[in-house]
Structures are given as C-alpha cells and as structure tokens.
Design a protein around this motif. Structure first.
Motif, short mmCIF file in Angstrom:
data_model
loop_
_atom_site.label_atom_id
_atom_site.label_comp_id
_atom_site.label_asym_id
_atom_site.label_seq_id
_atom_site.Cartn_x
_atom_site.Cartn_y
_atom_site.Cartn_z
N GLY A 105 0.71 -1.32 0.07
CA GLY A 105 -0.06 0.17 0.01
C GLY A 105 0.78 1.23 0.04
O GLY A 105 0.23 2.39 0.46
N GLU A 143 -8.38 2.20 -8.50
CA GLU A 143 -7.45 2.03 -7.25
C GLU A 143 -6.80 3.17 -6.90
O GLU A 143 -6.24 3.43 -5.49
CB GLU A 143 -6.73 1.15 -7.71
CG GLU A 143 -7.19 -0.50 -7.84
CD GLU A 143 -7.35 -0.84 -9.30
OE1 GLU A 143 -7.65 -1.82 -9.65
OE2 GLU A 143 -7.69 0.43 -9.98
N PRO A 190 -3.73 3.74 0.67
CA PRO A 190 -4.42 3.67 1.99
C PRO A 190 -4.14 4.52 2.98
O PRO A 190 -5.24 5.06 3.69
CB PRO A 190 -3.84 2.09 2.58
CG PRO A 190 -3.43 1.50 1.12
CD PRO A 190 -2.70 2.54 0.48
#
Length: 349
Positions: A102, A139, A297
C-alpha cells in the motif's frame, strides 16, 4: 472525452486555455467532473521546468475534488454522483512489494504522476487537475468522507498527506514533541495535523511576526530560530521536526534540538544540502530523513482522520483565469495558506 483545461506550452509561457481529450473509460476507470483543484508549489515548478523533464503541454494540478460522472463495468466502489478525490498519482505497477504494502508512491517501476508523466498503458502525456474532467483507474480514486467541505478539502491530497505521512511514520501521538519549520501550505497542515494527534507543537521560524499565525493555527509554542539563546534553551527538546522549507538551507541548526532517537524529516526541499556534521547524529542516534507523500491506503486514512477531527486547510478561492497571478503570489509567499481553484469558473474563462 473532449474537455478544456489550462496548460503551459513551454517553460516560458503563461498558463492559458487548452482543449484536449481524456481517454475513453477502461473497465476499471472512474470519470469525474472536477469541482475544485488545489494549487501546489510543485505545479509552479513543473510548469516552469524548474526541475527538468517537464512534458509540454503541461496541465498541472494534483489536489483534485470532483463528482463521478461515469464508471467502467469493473468499478465497484464508486457510482455516478459520488464525491471523490484524486491526489498526486494515478497509477503504479500494483504488483511489486511496495505496491502490495500500500505504498504505491515507492513503486519499483516508479509512480505515475497525475500530471507531468506518461500513461502506463498508452504512453500518452498525463494531464492534471486544472481542467474540467479527469479519468483515473479506480484503485487511485479516494472517497471524500462526509464532513469534509469539498471546497476546502483539495489541498489535503498533497499538502495534507505529505505532512500526515511522516507524523504517522514516526509515531506521533498525544504528548509527542513536534517542531514544524516553515509556515506555508505544508507547514500549516503539519501544525493542524500534529495538534489533532495530541502532540505538543512548536513552530520554528526566523520571523518573530509568524508567532501570532502559529498560535492561531493551534501551535502551543513558537521558537525564534534567529535567537541563539532560545535555540540553546530548546536543545534535546523534540522527538520529530518536520522541515517544510522548499529551498536549500542549512539543516544543522535544527539537529541540536532533537532528542536521542529524534528525527529531522525533510518534506520541502529537493536537491543538494549544505555540508552536514555527522557527530551529533552518531553520538545521540539522531537522524535526518526524507518523506514523499503517502500510499493510497494512508491517504484515505488521512482524509478520514481529517473528517473525524475537523481538520481542513486554510484556503483562498480563485478563478481559473487567476492562476498566473496566483503563481506569482506563491513565489512571494503571498497566500494563507493554499490557493484552490473553483473549476466552475473554467467555463467563464
């Protein structure tokens, strides 16, 4: 998709209206109408070719708040009408160890910037957020939490995550002693975020007239770095110092301020630094480090944290056709503390 933005055609040209096409949606793409776009120092430096390698025409902008207008058939997290956000990157390899952790900003293939680079699939020039529309793979699209004013939230996508990431990396919590060098777009966000985390925050500046602004932003203390007695009195007094100054400067005055295991983290300056004396680093296990942005994230975590704590940047709203004046004012530090472009003005322009 035909759209319009503002672009620099060369390093010497002002930004001006520019008609271009966004790509057709791929199966995992999200299309957005851009509502607001923050103005970052990186936009100015890239448009003017200060760092080299700029691909022209250059449409800057990587602090983007928009409304979803269409999604590809594989998209699951967004639907038409949602508010969403896009930051400094729009793609990565998604398979290397860093991406799997991430931390796409450290992708082994290199991150694919929102502007100034190439599309990973086609190789076409990426155009940024000084425009009416954008298309980004799912994403790399972020959810804008309820409670964040979309007209003010855009700078969180760069200035916010750039300062949030080192605060998290070095474990800032209630009682942590945090210093912030510089009180511009990055510095004011570092102060607000560190205060929201419960830290004891000190703004450091050579200008005593910054003290009132520092305290207004929530800092508990102010350190005049041109006062040698004050500096000596604060020796070994900080766990983390975030240095947001964007130009070359001497780092050594800040090293004595660090406690054992303390960190001086650079988030502003890119390039050579003056000579360093390594003795205090070795003798007291201090470190000088750098930090980029955060991964997707962590960026979503930052947005959620800001919504929970009510943290927003201080912004000045401008029209799209005021961008060249805004660039000039940024060079003079004449903004408190971030410009945001109201993209509804692009039609008027």
């Amino acid at each position: 998709m035909k759209t319009i933005g503002y672009a620099a055609q060369s390093q010497d040209s002002a930004l001006a209206p520019f008609h271009f096409e966004r790509r057709d949606l791929r199966p995992n793409d999200v299309a957005m109408e851009i509502l607001y776009c923050g103005v970052c120092h990186s936009d100015l430096h890239t448009a003017r070719g200060d760092w080299g390698g700029t691909v022209y025409p250059c449409v800057p902008g990587h602090e983007i708040i928009g409304r979803v207008t269409a999604v590809g058939p594989q998209v699951r997290r967004f639907k038409e009408g949602d508010l969403a956000a896009v930051g400094c990157m729009v793609d990565s390899c998604r398979t290397c160890d860093q991406c799997q952790r991430g931390e796409e900003q450290f992708c082994r293939e290199g991150l694919f910037g929102t502007y100034g680079g190439r599309d990973r699939v086609t190789g076409d020039n990426n155009y940024g957020g000084y425009a009416k529309h954008i298309v980004v793979r799912e994403e790399f699209v972020l959810t804008l939490p309820q409670g964040l004013d979309p007209a003010k939230a855009a700078p969180l996508l760069c200035a916010g995550i750039t300062t949030y990431s080192p605060l998290k990396t070095w474990g800032v919590k209630a009682g942590s002693r945090v210093g912030v060098v510089g009180l511009g777009g990055l510095g004011h966000m570092a102060v607000k975020l560190a205060v929201a985390m419960g830290a004891d925050v000190t703004v450091m500046s050579r200008s005593a007239d910054k003290e009132a602004d520092a305290r207004e932003l929530g800092a508990q203390h102010f350190l005049n770095t041109s006062d040698s007695a004050e500096m000596m009195a604060h020796a070994m007094g900080f766990d983390l110092i975030i240095d947001t100054v964007p130009v070359q400067h001497d780092l050594m005055p800040y090293v004595p301020l660090l406690d054992v295991d303390g960190t001086l983290c650079l988030v502003g300056q890119l390039g050579p630094a003056p000579d360093l004396n390594t003795a205090p680093l070795v003798l007291k296990r201090k470190r000088i480090a750098g930090s980029l942005i955060g991964g997707i994230p962590e960026t979503q975590e930052m947005l959620d944290f800001c919504a929970e704590k009510g943290v927003l940047p201080d912004v000045e709203m401008i029209r799209m056709d005021q961008i060249n004046d805004a660039f000039e004012r940024m060079e003079k530090s004449d903004v408190r503390y971030r410009f945001v472009i109201d993209m509804s003005s692009l039609g008027e322009a």
